[in-house]
Write an enzyme that holds these catalytic residues in place. Structure first.
Site, PDB file in Angstrom:
ATOM      1  N   TYR A 167      -9.146  16.156  -6.568  1.00 36.50           N
ATOM      2  CA  TYR A 167      -8.620  15.314  -7.648  1.00 36.50           C
ATOM      3  C   TYR A 167      -7.549  16.223  -8.345  1.00 36.50           C
ATOM      4  CZ  TYR A 167      -7.739  12.019 -11.487  1.00 36.50           C
ATOM      5  OH  TYR A 167      -6.988  11.160 -12.157  1.00 36.50           O
ATOM      6  N   ASP A 172       0.836  -1.225   0.078  1.00 39.46           N
ATOM      7  CA  ASP A 172      -0.048   0.141   0.099  1.00 39.46           C
ATOM      8  C   ASP A 172       0.866   1.289  -0.005  1.00 39.46           C
ATOM      9  OD1 ASP A 172      -1.436   2.071   0.478  1.00 39.46           O
ATOM     10  OD2 ASP A 172      -2.782   0.967   1.962  1.00 39.46           O
ATOM     11  N   ALA A 227      -6.579  19.172  -8.015  1.00 34.61           N
ATOM     12  CA  ALA A 227      -5.287  19.783  -7.350  1.00 34.61           C
ATOM     13  C   ALA A 227      -4.271  18.668  -7.129  1.00 34.61           C
ATOM     14  CB  ALA A 227      -5.759  20.289  -6.153  1.00 34.61           C
ATOM     15  N   ASN A 261       2.280   5.655 -11.709  1.00 35.13           N
ATOM     16  CA  ASN A 261       0.789   5.639 -12.101  1.00 35.13           C
ATOM     17  C   ASN A 261      -0.346   5.473 -11.087  1.00 35.13           C
ATOM     18  OD1 ASN A 261      -1.484   4.644 -14.441  1.00 35.13           O
ATOM     19  ND2 ASN A 261      -1.066   2.902 -13.362  1.00 35.13           N
ATOM     20  N   LYS A 309      -3.353  16.329  -8.881  1.00 33.93           N
ATOM     21  CA  LYS A 309      -2.958  16.033 -10.477  1.00 33.93           C
ATOM     22  C   LYS A 309      -2.135  17.368 -10.812  1.00 33.93           C
ATOM     23  CE  LYS A 309      -3.884  11.809 -11.029  1.00 33.93           C
ATOM     24  NZ  LYS A 309      -2.907  10.598 -11.094  1.00 33.93           N
TER      25      LYS A 309
HETATM   26  N1  LIG Z   1      -9.324   6.317 -15.690  1.00 37.70           N
HETATM   27  C1  LIG Z   1      -9.554   7.667 -16.037  1.00 37.70           C
HETATM   28  O1  LIG Z   1     -10.398   8.124 -16.819  1.00 37.70           O
HETATM   29  C2  LIG Z   1      -8.128   8.254 -15.746  1.00 37.70           C
HETATM   30  C3  LIG Z   1      -8.110   9.610 -16.407  1.00 37.70           C
HETATM   31  C4  LIG Z   1      -6.873  10.363 -16.052  1.00 37.70           C
HETATM   32  C5  LIG Z   1      -6.194  10.025 -15.043  1.00 37.70           C
HETATM   33  N2  LIG Z   1      -6.095   8.621 -14.629  1.00 37.70           N
HETATM   34  C6  LIG Z   1      -4.978   8.212 -13.620  1.00 37.70           C
HETATM   35  O2  LIG Z   1      -4.554   7.164 -14.068  1.00 37.70           O
HETATM   36  C7  LIG Z   1      -3.747   6.413 -13.104  1.00 37.70           C
HETATM   37  C8  LIG Z   1      -4.406   4.771 -13.172  1.00 37.70           C
HETATM   38  O3  LIG Z   1      -5.937   4.794 -13.117  1.00 37.70           O
HETATM   39  P1  LIG Z   1      -6.699   3.698 -13.783  1.00 37.70           P
HETATM   40  O4  LIG Z   1      -7.830   4.504 -14.473  1.00 37.70           O
HETATM   41  O5  LIG Z   1      -5.927   2.697 -14.222  1.00 37.70           O
HETATM   42  O6  LIG Z   1      -7.367   3.131 -12.473  1.00 37.70           O
HETATM   43  P2  LIG Z   1      -7.606   1.650 -11.564  1.00 37.70           P
HETATM   44  O7  LIG Z   1      -7.828   0.814 -12.859  1.00 37.70           O
HETATM   45  O8  LIG Z   1      -8.462   1.906 -10.459  1.00 37.70           O
HETATM   46  O9  LIG Z   1      -5.948   1.500 -11.105  1.00 37.70           O
HETATM   47  C9  LIG Z   1      -5.715   2.125 -10.075  1.00 37.70           C
HETATM   48  C10 LIG Z   1      -4.281   1.530  -9.733  1.00 37.70           C
HETATM   49  O10 LIG Z   1      -3.770   2.356  -8.526  1.00 37.70           O
HETATM   50  C11 LIG Z   1      -3.284   1.406  -7.575  1.00 37.70           C
HETATM   51  N3  LIG Z   1      -3.502   1.934  -6.235  1.00 37.70           N
HETATM   52  C12 LIG Z   1      -4.421   2.698  -5.898  1.00 37.70           C
HETATM   53  N4  LIG Z   1      -4.534   3.180  -4.549  1.00 37.70           N
HETATM   54  C13 LIG Z   1      -3.188   2.433  -4.020  1.00 37.70           C
HETATM   55  C14 LIG Z   1      -2.376   2.192  -2.699  1.00 37.70           C
HETATM   56  N5  LIG Z   1      -2.716   2.997  -1.949  1.00 37.70           N
HETATM   57  N6  LIG Z   1      -1.257   1.728  -3.100  1.00 37.70           N
HETATM   58  C15 LIG Z   1      -0.935   1.025  -4.161  1.00 37.70           C
HETATM   59  N7  LIG Z   1      -1.539   1.095  -5.292  1.00 37.70           N
HETATM   60  C16 LIG Z   1      -2.758   1.670  -5.255  1.00 37.70           C
HETATM   61  C17 LIG Z   1      -4.453   0.183  -7.538  1.00 37.70           C
HETATM   62  O11 LIG Z   1      -3.855  -0.720  -6.999  1.00 37.70           O
HETATM   63  P3  LIG Z   1      -4.642  -1.963  -6.450  1.00 37.70           P
HETATM   64  O12 LIG Z   1      -6.079  -2.227  -7.543  1.00 37.70           O
HETATM   65  O13 LIG Z   1      -3.759  -3.026  -6.394  1.00 37.70           O
HETATM   66  O14 LIG Z   1      -5.153  -1.514  -4.970  1.00 37.70           O
HETATM   67  C18 LIG Z   1      -4.608   0.019  -9.258  1.00 37.70           C
HETATM   68  O15 LIG Z   1      -3.451  -0.654  -9.809  1.00 37.70           O
HETATM   69  C19 LIG Z   1      -4.234   7.119 -11.838  1.00 37.70           C
HETATM   70  O16 LIG Z   1      -3.466   7.972 -11.307  1.00 37.70           O
HETATM   71  C20 LIG Z   1      -5.578   7.885 -12.308  1.00 37.70           C
HETATM   72  O17 LIG Z   1      -5.681   9.052 -11.596  1.00 37.70           O
HETATM   73  C21 LIG Z   1      -7.249   7.896 -14.837  1.00 37.70           C
END
Ligand SMILES: NC(=O)c1ccc[n+]([C@@H]2O[C@H](COP(=O)([O-])OP(=O)(O)OC[C@H]3O[C@@H](n4cnc5c(N)ncnc54)[C@H](OP(=O)(O)O)[C@@H]3O)[C@@H](O)[C@H]2O)c1
Length: 252
Positions: A151, A60, A153, A87, A155
């Site tokens: 969120y 974590d 802020a 990421n 980013k």
């Molecule tokens: N989806 C969108 O529309 C979008 C748009 C712009 C930017 N982003 C950014 O892209 C990145 C990836 O997001 P995603 O869309 O792929 O979402 P996701 O499928 O929910 O993946 C998020 C990842 O972050 C990990 N994570 C979250 N909290 C954590 C913690 N406390 N410790 C360790 N790992 C943690 C999760 O690990 P576990 O599942 O193993 O806990 C998961 O692998 C994020 O930074 C998000 O802000 C997403």
């Protein structure tokens, strides 16, 4: 690190158990990178690792010490580090005033504090390899999205961190990339407190976001917005701030 392919390069990817991080692991593995992937969900990590020959780094990242342990374990397993893709992140949507103190702290801890600690731990290794630090930001961090204020802020903090580190680390031969995706079809939305309900921008695939990250690393790019048309709001905001505020108020 300038333009290069990924064959034989050693990469650590946080958030490698799901969504964009898992797709990036697959894209990097297809180009011959050697991987360590981090996340909390050990079973999901193992599944991605099985398809990418990655080393799993469960933990974590919000826990004190976990970012450094993650980098140390990646370096130990891979024999060094050429690329860190920072990421891992979480979202929160709704009225800012409705957020709890814990919501504020949790988003800050994972989206910004952990990313900074990971970068701090990785920089000496990336310097040795003339490597690259990649932050996954968000278009929300470039313009500030109503209903996603905190969120946005967190980013925006990543975006500033990337700008500053890019200049600071250039003499040491370390590149810094900020990738700012629009909306991506991943478990992100079901995990945050509100599903995605806007008609625009349209959801894109995790694969498309991963391809943008991979391309940015291979080409040594500093700043990438995906899809490209989402550079428009940030450009309008920078060049015509009053017009931007009028449009933002109408679209909010
Ligand atoms: N989806 C969108 O529309 C979008 C748009 C712009 C930017 N982003 C950014 O892209 C990145 C990836 O997001 P995603 O869309 O792929 O979402 P996701 O499928 O929910 O993946 C998020 C990842 O972050 C990990 N994570 C979250 N909290 C954590 C913690 N406390 N410790 C360790 N790992 C943690 C999760 O690990 P576990 O599942 O193993 O806990 C998961 O692998 C994020 O930074 C998000 O802000 C997403």
């Amino acid at each position: 690190m300038g333009a290069r392919d990924l064959a034989g390069l050693r990469a650590a990817i946080t958030g490698g158990s799901s969504g964009i991080g898992a797709a990036t692991a697959r894209a990097f593995a297809a180009r011959g990178a050697r991987l360590a992937i981090a996340g909390r969900n050990a079973a999901a990590l193992r599944k991605v690792a099985a398809a990418t020959s990655a080393v799993c780094l469960p933990g974590d990242l919000a826990e004190p010490g976990c970012p450094r342990r993650t980098i140390d374990a990646a370096v130990g397993a891979l024999g060094g580090l050429d690329i860190l893709v920072s990421n891992a992140g979480i979202g929160w949507a709704g009225r800012f005033a409705d957020m709890t103190e814990a919501d504020i702290d949790t988003l800050l801890d994972i989206n910004l504090r952990a990313a900074a600690q990971l970068a701090r731990a990785a920089i000496p290794h990336l310097q040795r390899a003339s490597g690259r630090l990649v932050f996954v930001g968000s278009v929300a961090g470039l313009v500030g999205v109503p209903g996603e204020a905190w969120y946005s802020a967190t980013k925006a903090g990543l975006s500033c961190l990337a700008d500053a580190l890019r200049a600071e680390l250039k003499p040491a031969g370390v590149g810094v990339t900020l990738v700012s995706p629009g909306v991506v079809d991943t478990p992100y939305f079901e995990r945050r407190n509100e599903p995605y309900q806007r008609r625009h921008p349209k959801l894109m695939s995790a694969q498309a976001a991963a391809d943008a990250i991979t391309d940015a690393v291979c080409r040594g790019r500093d700043d990438v917005v995906v899809p490209l048309w989402l550079t428009v709001p940030a450009r309008v905001k920078a060049s015509f701030p009053r017009l931007y505020r009028l449009l933002a108020a109408r679209l909010a």
